[in-house]
Design a protein around this motif. Structure first.
Motif, short mmCIF file in Angstrom:
data_model
loop_
_atom_site.label_atom_id
_atom_site.label_comp_id
_atom_site.label_asym_id
_atom_site.label_seq_id
_atom_site.Cartn_x
_atom_site.Cartn_y
_atom_site.Cartn_z
N HIS A 10 3.65 0.93 -9.29
CA HIS A 10 4.54 0.23 -8.44
C HIS A 10 3.98 0.33 -7.10
CE1 HIS A 10 7.96 -0.51 -11.30
NE2 HIS A 10 7.61 0.68 -11.74
N ALA A 11 3.86 -0.83 -6.27
CA ALA A 11 3.56 -0.89 -4.98
C ALA A 11 3.91 0.18 -4.10
CB ALA A 11 3.37 -2.35 -4.63
N ASP A 15 -0.02 1.98 -6.95
CA ASP A 15 -0.55 0.80 -7.58
C ASP A 15 -1.75 0.91 -7.98
OD1 ASP A 15 -1.87 0.67 -5.20
OD2 ASP A 15 -0.87 -1.08 -4.50
#
Length: 587
Positions: A10-11, A15
């Motif tokens: 997830h950013a 990531d």
């Protein structure tokens, strides 16, 4: 039961794809993995492999299955990997599919791994030949039954890092505390020790969150306050464990879920008092591991697998090898509350060595596992000078309590090491190292009588400020080649007697032992943050630092051994609940 779910990058957390998946011709959209024709996904990675050898040691795991929700025609491989005695990476199961899915329809499958006595990790490979394959969910499962009734308190110590705390609390609320579908919902409490008394309580208010204002007595003061509050919840809410967490970390809530699952399934007859340690990865270089538990022995600290890149299968496997460790850093550290008693609290160290001393004192079995981690900021050679005082004083106290190298020799070693800072004009580190030795030699009564808040304020006055380089002109002058190593008495004398040839020498903060020969000042720069720090040559400060060194040498010769025995015999006076309540001014 599912014991490890699929982890997705997830950013807002991490990531770095290769920490999660290997393979080719695939993409991730809305938590769904899409594999194109002739593509594949492998989970032989830090977050998505399964630490099967450790699970078989610490739990009653006998079999392992893969549960997967998948759409499309694909081949599924159930694999193992390990490093053999000749240091060669070996794999099993990667050359023949365990199952071939011939239907393009979406199905939920459960596949059992074959037995393998050598595998360090288990993983799986999904390969597509004819068209897109979609993986909606996956996880490792087993027929294990819950052996331990576990409820966890998260203890967060913070000092004016509001943005980190608000973000992490919001993440905990959405993923665990207020998420009825989470297996941890109703089984996690959060305790925040607000050492800066700066948090907006309304913003983090929740039935499962306790936020207490605390004196700014450092990490040890904040974490001990969390322990004291958690002991109350042990009675009122049946809390069994506490997870200590730094305030400036980034973490995936899955780390807490994995910790909880492991706690629930540990063999109680062997590991009821075990500590589960989270690895510290580097926030500004996310694939790199800074620390993964460590060993204190004889006054020395040993860190295995430091700075390894966890994107490679070899390092993933190396990280799972058994290692000799006896403590874990409190950036993320889980321990049973039953160990924390009124006469067995941490040392009031303010900061540094508290996690080392407490871990070693209690002889924890330290369990580490790939995928249980946090990310912590780290910038080389940027610790403030005040840290030197705590490092030296607290390590001497720890040595007096736990034993190790002859303390006179060790103090002399420290003195020599920090004496060298006068060569790069950083006199304050030398002065504070000497002051730490002198204060240790004053003994435990002087320690108890000292005002810790006043001491910290005084020590902070020795810190050099980091300045903003707004236009980049200072950083543009970096020339690491100008740092000359002239560490010798002769070189020191020449540098202070001869006039300066240049105004300054500018180096990057990654350079160790930067010596500004024949320059008026040394400028140390941090490229990542566009900041710099200036150290100026001063004959007066040199004389003061040398004077402090002579005082410390005399104390080492005359009093340090007697002081060491005093610390050893009376350590319990400052690790009990009565002392801590007075120290923290708790009614």
């Amino acid at each position: 039961m599912t014991i490890q779910e699929l982890a997705i990058p997830h950013a807002d957390i991490c990531d770095e794809l290769k920490l999660y998946f290997n393979g080719g011709n695939f993409s991730i959209t809305d938590n769904t993995i899409v594999i194109d024709a002739n593509g594949n996904v492998d989970t032989d990675t830090y977050f998505n492999s399964f630490s099967i050898r450790k699970w078989m040691k610490y739990t009653e795991l006998k079999n392992l299955t893969l549960t997967i929700d998948v759409e499309g025609e694909c081949s599924i491989y159930l694999c193992y990997a390990w490093i053999d005695k000749t240091n060669i990476i070996r794999r099993a199961g990667d050359n023949k599919p365990a199952f071939i899915k011939e239907s393009s329809a979406r199905e939920s499958l459960t596949l059992t791994y074959p037995d393998n006595s050598e595998g360090t990790i288990a993983y799986y490979r999904i390969a597509s030949e004819n068209g897109p394959v979609r993986i909606y969910a996956a996880g490792y499962s087993s027929d294990l039954s819950i052996t331990n009734d576990v409820k966890v308190a998260l203890g967060i110590c913070t000092y004016k890092r509001e943005d980190f705390v608000y973000k992490n609390i919001a993440s905990l609320k959405s993923s665990i505390l207020d998420n009825a579908s989470s297996t941890l919902c109703g089984k996690v409490k959060v305790i925040i020790s607000d050492n800066g008394c700066s948090l907006d309580k309304a913003q983090i208010s929740d039935k499962d969150i306790t936020c207490v204002d605390n004196l700014n007595l450092g990490g040890s003061g904040g974490f001990t306050r969390c322990m004291i509050e958690a002991k109350k919840l042990m009675v009122s809410d049946n809390i069994t464990h506490i997870i200590l967490m730094d305030d400036d970390i980034v973490f995936d809530p899955q780390t807490i879920e994995r910790t909880y699952t492991l706690l629930s399934l540990l063999k109680p007859q062997y590991y009821s008092n075990a500590m589960i340690g989270g690895a510290m990865l580097i926030l500004n270089d996310m694939p790199k591991q800074f620390e993964n538990a460590a060993l204190y022995h004889g006054g020395m600290l040993k860190f295995e697998n430091k700075n390894i890149d966890l994107r490679t299968i070899r390092n993933v496997l190396t990280n799972e090898r058994p290692k000799d460790v006896n403590y874990n850093a409190w950036c993320y550290c889980c321990m049973p509350l039953s160990v924390i008693t009124d006469d067995n609290l941490p040392m009031p160290f303010f900061i540094h060595m508290d996690d080392v001393e407490y871990g070693v004192r209690n002889k924890f079995e330290v369990i580490t596992m790939n995928g249980i981690n946090v990310w912590h900021p780290f910038f080389q050679n940027q610790r403030p000078a005040s840290i030197v005082y705590y490092d030296v004083r607290n390590k001497l106290i720890t040595m007096a309590e736990l034993g190790g190298m002859h303390i006179e020799r060790y103090a002399s070693f420290y003195l020599e090491m920090f004496h060298n800072y006068i060569f790069n004009y950083d006199y304050n580190r030398t002065i504070l190292a000497c002051q730490a030795i002198l204060d240790f030699c004053e003994g435990i009564d002087a320690f108890k009588a000292a005002d810790a808040l006043e001491l910290q304020s005084r020590l902070s006055g020795y810190n050099q400020p980091w300045l903003d380089d707004d236009d980049g002109s200072v950083l543009a002058g970096i020339d690491n080649s100008e740092s000359v190593n002239y560490v010798s008495k002769k070189g020191l004398l020449i540098n202070y007697l001869l006039p300066a040839k240049k105004e300054s020498i500018t180096v990057d903060c990654s350079i160790n032992n930067a010596y500004p020969y024949r320059a008026k000042q040394l400028i140390v720069c941090n490229r990542r943050q566009n900041k710099y720090c200036v150290y100026k040559k001063s004959l007066l400060k040199l004389i003061h630092a040398k004077h402090m060194c002579n005082k410390a040498k005399k104390a080492i010769r005359t009093t340090i051994l007697d002081s060491s025995w005093e610390w050893h015999d009376r350590i319990g006076e400052i690790t009990n609940i009565d002392y801590w309540k007075n120290y923290l001014k708790i009614n």
